[in-house]
Design a protein around this motif. Structure first.
Motif, PDB file in Angstrom:
ATOM      1  N   LEU A   1       0.825  -1.207   0.000  1.00  0.00           N
ATOM      2  CA  LEU A   1       0.000   0.000   0.000  1.00  0.00           C
ATOM      3  C   LEU A   1       0.855   1.250   0.000  1.00  0.00           C
ATOM      4  CD1 LEU A   1      -2.615  -0.518   2.873  1.00  0.00           C
ATOM      5  CD2 LEU A   1      -3.114  -0.205   0.453  1.00  0.00           C
ATOM      6  N   ARG A   2       0.374   2.231  -0.696  1.00  0.00           N
ATOM      7  CA  ARG A   2       0.939   3.578  -0.574  1.00  0.00           C
ATOM      8  C   ARG A   2       0.288   4.262   0.613  1.00  0.00           C
ATOM      9  NH1 ARG A   2      -0.599   3.831  -5.465  1.00  0.00           N
ATOM     10  NH2 ARG A   2       0.983   3.020  -6.882  1.00  0.00           N
ATOM     11  N   VAL A   3       1.102   4.726   1.541  1.00  0.00           N
ATOM     12  CA  VAL A   3       0.578   5.492   2.675  1.00  0.00           C
ATOM     13  C   VAL A   3       1.549   6.624   3.000  1.00  0.00           C
ATOM     14  CG1 VAL A   3      -0.670   3.591   3.794  1.00  0.00           C
ATOM     15  CG2 VAL A   3       1.741   3.974   4.337  1.00  0.00           C
ATOM     16  N   THR A   4       1.038   7.698   3.494  1.00  0.00           N
ATOM     17  CA  THR A   4       1.922   8.764   3.972  1.00  0.00           C
ATOM     18  C   THR A   4       2.404   8.380   5.364  1.00  0.00           C
ATOM     19  OG1 THR A   4       0.136   9.950   5.054  1.00  0.00           O
ATOM     20  CG2 THR A   4       0.553  10.478   2.737  1.00  0.00           C
ATOM     21  N   ALA A   5       3.379   9.098   5.820  1.00  0.00           N
ATOM     22  CA  ALA A   5       3.911   8.828   7.161  1.00  0.00           C
ATOM     23  C   ALA A   5       2.800   9.002   8.197  1.00  0.00           C
ATOM     24  CB  ALA A   5       5.076   9.765   7.456  1.00  0.00           C
ATOM     25  N   ALA A   6       1.966   9.989   7.993  1.00  0.00           N
ATOM     26  CA  ALA A   6       0.883  10.248   8.954  1.00  0.00           C
ATOM     27  C   ALA A   6      -0.133   9.106   8.927  1.00  0.00           C
ATOM     28  CB  ALA A   6       0.192  11.569   8.624  1.00  0.00           C
ATOM     29  N   GLU A   7      -0.448   8.640   7.740  1.00  0.00           N
ATOM     30  CA  GLU A   7      -1.393   7.521   7.612  1.00  0.00           C
ATOM     31  C   GLU A   7      -0.823   6.251   8.261  1.00  0.00           C
ATOM     32  OE1 GLU A   7      -3.437   8.984   3.373  1.00  0.00           O
ATOM     33  OE2 GLU A   7      -1.730   7.609   3.375  1.00  0.00           O
ATOM     34  N   ASN A   8       0.453   6.087   8.026  1.00  0.00           N
ATOM     35  CA  ASN A   8       1.150   4.951   8.624  1.00  0.00           C
ATOM     36  C   ASN A   8       1.014   5.018  10.143  1.00  0.00           C
ATOM     37  OD1 ASN A   8       2.967   2.945   9.331  1.00  0.00           O
ATOM     38  ND2 ASN A   8       4.467   3.497   7.748  1.00  0.00           N
ATOM     39  N   ASP A   9       1.278   6.173  10.686  1.00  0.00           N
ATOM     40  CA  ASP A   9       1.173   6.349  12.136  1.00  0.00           C
ATOM     41  C   ASP A   9      -0.244   6.040  12.614  1.00  0.00           C
ATOM     42  OD1 ASP A   9       3.766   7.126  12.171  1.00  0.00           O
ATOM     43  OD2 ASP A   9       3.356   9.272  12.428  1.00  0.00           O
TER      44      ASP A   9
ATOM     45  N   LEU B   1      -9.197  -3.683   9.788  1.00  0.00           N
ATOM     46  CA  LEU B   1      -8.109  -3.098   8.987  1.00  0.00           C
ATOM     47  C   LEU B   1      -8.660  -2.532   7.681  1.00  0.00           C
ATOM     48  CD1 LEU B   1      -5.202  -2.374   8.394  1.00  0.00           C
ATOM     49  CD2 LEU B   1      -4.769  -4.747   7.745  1.00  0.00           C
ATOM     50  N   ALA B   2      -9.581  -3.284   7.068  1.00  0.00           N
ATOM     51  CA  ALA B   2     -10.189  -2.804   5.816  1.00  0.00           C
ATOM     52  C   ALA B   2     -10.859  -1.455   6.058  1.00  0.00           C
ATOM     53  CB  ALA B   2     -11.200  -3.831   5.296  1.00  0.00           C
ATOM     54  N   GLU B   3     -11.546  -1.396   7.136  1.00  0.00           N
ATOM     55  CA  GLU B   3     -12.209  -0.130   7.497  1.00  0.00           C
ATOM     56  C   GLU B   3     -11.189   0.983   7.708  1.00  0.00           C
ATOM     57  OE1 GLU B   3     -15.313   0.367  10.922  1.00  0.00           O
ATOM     58  OE2 GLU B   3     -15.346  -1.733  10.187  1.00  0.00           O
ATOM     59  N   ALA B   4     -10.176   0.663   8.441  1.00  0.00           N
ATOM     60  CA  ALA B   4      -9.155   1.672   8.754  1.00  0.00           C
ATOM     61  C   ALA B   4      -8.476   2.173   7.489  1.00  0.00           C
ATOM     62  CB  ALA B   4      -8.129   1.091   9.718  1.00  0.00           C
ATOM     63  N   ILE B   5      -8.226   1.266   6.579  1.00  0.00           N
ATOM     64  CA  ILE B   5      -7.589   1.663   5.316  1.00  0.00           C
ATOM     65  C   ILE B   5      -8.530   2.551   4.510  1.00  0.00           C
ATOM     66  CG2 ILE B   5      -6.802   0.810   3.075  1.00  0.00           C
ATOM     67  CD1 ILE B   5      -5.664  -1.640   4.591  1.00  0.00           C
ATOM     68  N   ALA B   6      -9.765   2.107   4.440  1.00  0.00           N
ATOM     69  CA  ALA B   6     -10.755   2.877   3.676  1.00  0.00           C
ATOM     70  C   ALA B   6     -10.897   4.277   4.263  1.00  0.00           C
ATOM     71  CB  ALA B   6     -12.097   2.136   3.677  1.00  0.00           C
ATOM     72  N   ALA B   7     -10.717   4.354   5.558  1.00  0.00           N
ATOM     73  CA  ALA B   7     -10.923   5.631   6.247  1.00  0.00           C
ATOM     74  C   ALA B   7      -9.722   6.566   6.182  1.00  0.00           C
ATOM     75  CB  ALA B   7     -11.270   5.354   7.715  1.00  0.00           C
ATOM     76  N   LEU B   8      -8.651   6.092   5.639  1.00  0.00           N
ATOM     77  CA  LEU B   8      -7.427   6.935   5.648  1.00  0.00           C
ATOM     78  C   LEU B   8      -7.644   8.249   4.900  1.00  0.00           C
ATOM     79  CD1 LEU B   8      -4.507   4.398   5.129  1.00  0.00           C
ATOM     80  CD2 LEU B   8      -5.093   5.672   7.200  1.00  0.00           C
TER      81      LEU B   8
ATOM     82  N   ASP C   1       7.067  -1.939   7.310  1.00  0.00           N
ATOM     83  CA  ASP C   1       7.347  -0.769   6.471  1.00  0.00           C
ATOM     84  C   ASP C   1       8.191  -1.216   5.294  1.00  0.00           C
ATOM     85  OD1 ASP C   1       5.998   1.235   7.871  1.00  0.00           O
ATOM     86  OD2 ASP C   1       7.615   1.370   9.335  1.00  0.00           O
ATOM     87  N   TRP C   2       7.829  -0.742   4.118  1.00  0.00           N
ATOM     88  CA  TRP C   2       8.502  -1.263   2.922  1.00  0.00           C
ATOM     89  C   TRP C   2       9.061  -0.092   2.107  1.00  0.00           C
ATOM     90  CZ3 TRP C   2       9.039  -6.417   2.711  1.00  0.00           C
ATOM     91  CH2 TRP C   2       9.615  -6.958   1.561  1.00  0.00           C
ATOM     92  N   GLY C   3      10.061   0.507   2.684  1.00  0.00           N
ATOM     93  CA  GLY C   3      10.622   1.686   2.017  1.00  0.00           C
ATOM     94  C   GLY C   3       9.705   2.889   2.206  1.00  0.00           C
ATOM     95  N   GLU C   4      10.165   3.983   1.704  1.00  0.00           N
ATOM     96  CA  GLU C   4       9.497   5.292   1.805  1.00  0.00           C
ATOM     97  C   GLU C   4       8.046   5.229   1.302  1.00  0.00           C
ATOM     98  OE1 GLU C   4      11.663   7.871   2.679  1.00  0.00           O
ATOM     99  OE2 GLU C   4      10.241   9.542   2.545  1.00  0.00           O
ATOM    100  N   GLY C   5       7.092   5.491   2.187  1.00  0.00           N
ATOM    101  CA  GLY C   5       5.709   5.640   1.744  1.00  0.00           C
ATOM    102  C   GLY C   5       5.008   4.363   1.362  1.00  0.00           C
ATOM    103  N   GLN C   6       5.575   3.235   1.731  1.00  0.00           N
ATOM    104  CA  GLN C   6       4.965   1.968   1.367  1.00  0.00           C
ATOM    105  C   GLN C   6       4.918   1.051   2.592  1.00  0.00           C
ATOM    106  OE1 GLN C   6       6.764   0.101  -2.014  1.00  0.00           O
ATOM    107  NE2 GLN C   6       6.971   2.003  -3.175  1.00  0.00           N
ATOM    108  N   ILE C   7       3.848   0.290   2.658  1.00  0.00           N
ATOM    109  CA  ILE C   7       3.789  -0.734   3.705  1.00  0.00           C
ATOM    110  C   ILE C   7       3.385  -2.070   3.073  1.00  0.00           C
ATOM    111  CG2 ILE C   7       3.186   0.942   5.518  1.00  0.00           C
ATOM    112  CD1 ILE C   7       0.295  -0.092   5.374  1.00  0.00           C
ATOM    113  N   ARG C   8       3.792  -3.126   3.761  1.00  0.00           N
ATOM    114  CA  ARG C   8       3.407  -4.460   3.303  1.00  0.00           C
ATOM    115  C   ARG C   8       2.506  -5.112   4.346  1.00  0.00           C
ATOM    116  NH1 ARG C   8       7.142  -9.872   2.977  1.00  0.00           N
ATOM    117  NH2 ARG C   8       6.510  -9.916   5.161  1.00  0.00           N
TER     118      ARG C   8
END
Lengths: 333, 333, 333, 333
Positions: free
Chosen positions: D285-293, D326-333, D304-311
């Motif tokens: 997934l592409r996520v910002t640092a804030a979204e990741n947090d 998690l699906a909800e949380a992702i959708a809500a980002l 964490d999978w490099g800058e701006g990416q998570i696995r």
């Protein structure tokens, strides 16, 4: 007219003379009078105590050094176009028991310190990823560029900071010395180099290279590894004598100067065709297929280097007339 | 007066001449005019199609052959006193990636077929025990005995029956040929040998040995392995030229005859002191410490070989006067 | 009735319970709660700081240790009948990249200090002969004898004097501990041992052994080598849990006591048939072919061990009735 | 809530039951009743005669296969992001004695046939450059993509044309089967695959993977190499039993379906954030640092999978509620 490779050139007559002169009964292996001089001669040349090991090929020199600088489970940073990666049939993996070459980029086969640092930074410090143990550079590079003493030293700092053994493939070390004007010491151990493959074969030798160890605590190990790899010649004097002949009165420097000068003459013939700065004895030219044909039709022999590129290498014994003719032919393209 | 080892002798003058004569620009590696003759010359000599690879040392010849004949997880039968076991720093284990030497007994470092057969019989055919893949013998042996053609053939049958690759370390092959009177073909491939380390260095060469492959399907692999081990000299002509010089007009046989004859002269000086029959150019003598001292006091240089034994080796260039003197000295003990 | 091998026995029920209990999500590899306890538990057991690495087999434990204690160009002294030589398919040569096992003699697969010293003395200190880097002994030995603490210590002195790494194959370490009454510390590091393959599988475990490092500076290297050999299980808790279960409340000692006691009962049945003193859980008996047949006819399963010899091994779970019956049968021969 | 890795999941209860059920005395190594079933069960599953070898890790399965498919002096094509290159500590170089991984590019760690063909074309056919002996792909890939049967077959044609051994790392083979709907046969040997690392550990197993050989003539060699690498467990039934439990009644497919379905649910939560198509059980997934947090603050554990990416990785036992959250949380980002 051969501009194919400096490794196909003849040996210098003094080398042949030295071989003949050393042809007498003496202690076997490296116990003879010639071999016994090497440590001293190289220590003087490098202004520090070194240990010097003759071997029959540059591959052997490189890979013995790498095996001593990198454990079987470690990695060795080198350029993607380094000879050890491209042209040694996987010998580093053989000598170093599966150690991994870790390929880095850089123009003209030259590595920048930050490239190494970045690569280190990208490796997780865990047991799943191979950790680097060593760094190997080629001077002059496979594309005829040279590292100056300060450039080597900057890499040496990175190597030291990260506890990497530091190896220099000096198949064309003489050309680099002549080109940079650096002292052998400044271009190697003072810049952090642990082991140097000091090339003679491309510079007037016949079949003797020298592995020069600045990190002398590796000497015992290198001695065993050399034997174990079948590189301890029983009449080692034939190798030592070649090396001594080339070192005497700076013959190695004269030879390199001749090769470099011929390369410069060719470079000047068509500066805008040069793919890399010409700093040693290799020239990479942009040519069209038609131009390539025209050169070959005139009897010049060289290496095609991918689409639209050719490689010319000048040797210590390059015929001056041939160089003139080639320079003219290039200028006339 | 040197009776220390044939590997410390000088090279034959014709070898030096050949090196000088080959010192011209030519194709690199083994593409030159000299190297390209080897397959043909050796095929003629062996009366069958062979492939021949120069290398710089006997260790390299032996171990390249063994690596091709034995997978990393296999075993290689050899005598407990074989050079590959005793004096090559573990090189077979290096080249063959951990393959195991399986040590057998036999007087004078000679193996009998039943010794091999018994050893095979003692190995459980399961994955827990290393299975033999190859058999290596030395001819002449490390104790100066020779295998006659029929003896090699008997071992060849065992090798074939058990699908073992069959290697002959011929560091002193010339001495064995001269001693047995066998043809090179009879002593090797007709007797089942797959690969021969054909020695030249102990017989007037300088730094060229030849790996002769009768099992030519291994040639591609050997070519790669040679490069990978750092044994592909870029000016390979210097190796090929030496070999060709020694093969020309039977010089290799003349040299071996001279060495063997000198050994016979010494053997006759004190037949009852001989520990082994003297069949090639090595002599093992029983001497007391006092006798040993007396010989050394007269200026003879040789190898102490354990308690009460000495080893004398004669070379192609052994000075006749020295041999006379030593024969006398031995007789006078 | 199985007297074939202790490695075919079932695992102890507590081991199975522990596996089931550890079956939950946790950090992968050796980051889990069970694996993280190992260093502490073994440090307590050995009364010194150690590092402990689970692996799936004794071969892995042995060969990881040897690879860390012996460079690729070195040699490892061991008994001619050592498991690492006879029954591991050449694994030491694989893990240690061609390092050479140097075989020594001794009754019952036990090495005496002077045997090692003599062997060292017989090796020339030059590059032609492989130099020893390590010593490996098996305790209890492959013939069911044990080294007492003082015996290990005497070997430890030799190892230290000659800078040899010192490894103990403890596939039956528990049996040796129980037999000698020595503390784990006295039988290992206090006697100079650097690394122990602590066996659990033959003593009630399922597929977990433990490499215990007393020379903890090798830990980082071992961690990498374990991964590199494919021995870093991602659900490592299944291995750690087995080990912890066996160590808890001395279960490992109870198991070994049971096996040793059964062996003693058999040994007493026919003391004069014993080929070696019975000190652990292996018994080697002299039997004629007819006697052998008679035993087998009664349903006893064991290993024929060469002409006129059989091997009986007792396990932690040996059925008491079976042991009675076999003791009787042996006595009745 | 764990979305970290499928290799940290618990084993399926039936696997634990099978281990317990197999805990009885039986023949050692792979002679037991469970191990003896493997060849038959896998042959049925793959509709052709195969040989199957349990091992404890995927690294072992991969590297044993590669060692059999590639000689020490050869090369193995694989993706630059392949597990064998990135996460196995150089194990291929260890098992295959210095063989070289030749790294290729391709989106999502997938190789295209022309990428392989181009790479082959760029290699000079001489002894200086390492020649490729094998090709290894991962299915599903390290980025959660799958090769369909036709895609594998296209690579199989290239492999066959260039005499490359063809290996598939199937650490997530079950996920690929479920995702593609292909039969095991179509996805492997019918498409030219010679050897498959059939993963079970990430799919409900504990510490058993299976190396399935379609090129059955390599079986003897694999059996020896397995032992030599310390991977022949003496109580091998514990490995075989796990595998049989997972194959029974398609449990392996059920498990993979569950994991894949959970991944799909997450993928659908934010289709435009997906870096790669989600085809198996890994999501990038592409996520910002804030979204990741924000995600981590809600208790989700992932890589964490490099800058701006998570696995995110879903497992066979992924809790449905966790996935919903998690699906909800992702959708809500």
């Amino acid at each position: 007219m051969r501009f194919f490779s400096d490794n196909a050139a003849a040996a210098h007559p003094k080398v042949i003379e030295a071989i003949a002169a050393s042809n007498r009964v003496d202690t076997a292996y490296d116990g003879d009078a010639w071999s016994q001089q090497l440590d001293g001669v190289f220590s003087a040349l490098f202004e520090t105590e070194v240990q010097a090991f003759w071997v029959a090929t540059g591959t052997a020199a490189n890979c013995l050094a790498l095996a001593a600088l990198c454990r079987p489970y470690g990695g060795i940073f080198c350029h993607r176009d380094a000879h050890i990666e491209v042209d040694e049939a996987g010998a580093p993996g053989f000598f170093a028991h599966g150690a991994k070459l870790m390929l880095l980029d850089g123009a003209g086969a030259k590595l920048a310190p930050e490239t190494v640092t970045d690569a280190i930074g990208a490796i997780r410090k865990d047991v799943h990823q191979v950790q680097p143990h060593a760094l190997s550079i080629t001077n002059a590079t496979e594309y005829g560029l040279v590292y100056r003493a300060a450039e080597v030293a900057a890499l040496g700092v990175v190597a030291k900071d990260h506890q990497l053994g530091f190896h220099m493939d000096g198949a064309r070390f003489a050309n680099a010395i002549v080109s940079t004007g650096a002292s052998p010491a400044d271009l190697t151990w003072r810049a952090g180099v642990d082991a140097l493959s000091f090339g003679f074969i491309k510079n007037g030798g016949l079949n003797a290279e020298c592995l020069v160890l600045f990190k002398t605590e590796l000497a015992d190990e290198i001695a065993v590894r050399r034997k174990r790899a079948g590189h301890l010649s029983s009449k080692g004097r034939v190798l030592a004598a070649q090396i001594l002949a080339l070192l005497e009165d700076g013959l190695w420097l004269d030879n390199a100067r001749a090769a470099n000068a011929a390369a410069q003459q060719l470079a000047q013939a068509a500066p805008d065709r040069m793919i890399y700065p010409v700093e040693a004895n290799e020239i990479f030219l942009r040519v069209t297929a038609a131009e390539n044909d025209r050169l070959r039709a005139q009897g010049f022999d060289y290496y095609d280097w991918g689409e639209g590129q050719i490689r010319l290498v000048t040797s210590w014994d390059q015929d001056g007339g041939d160089v003139d003719r080639l320079a003219e032919a290039i200028a006339a393209l």
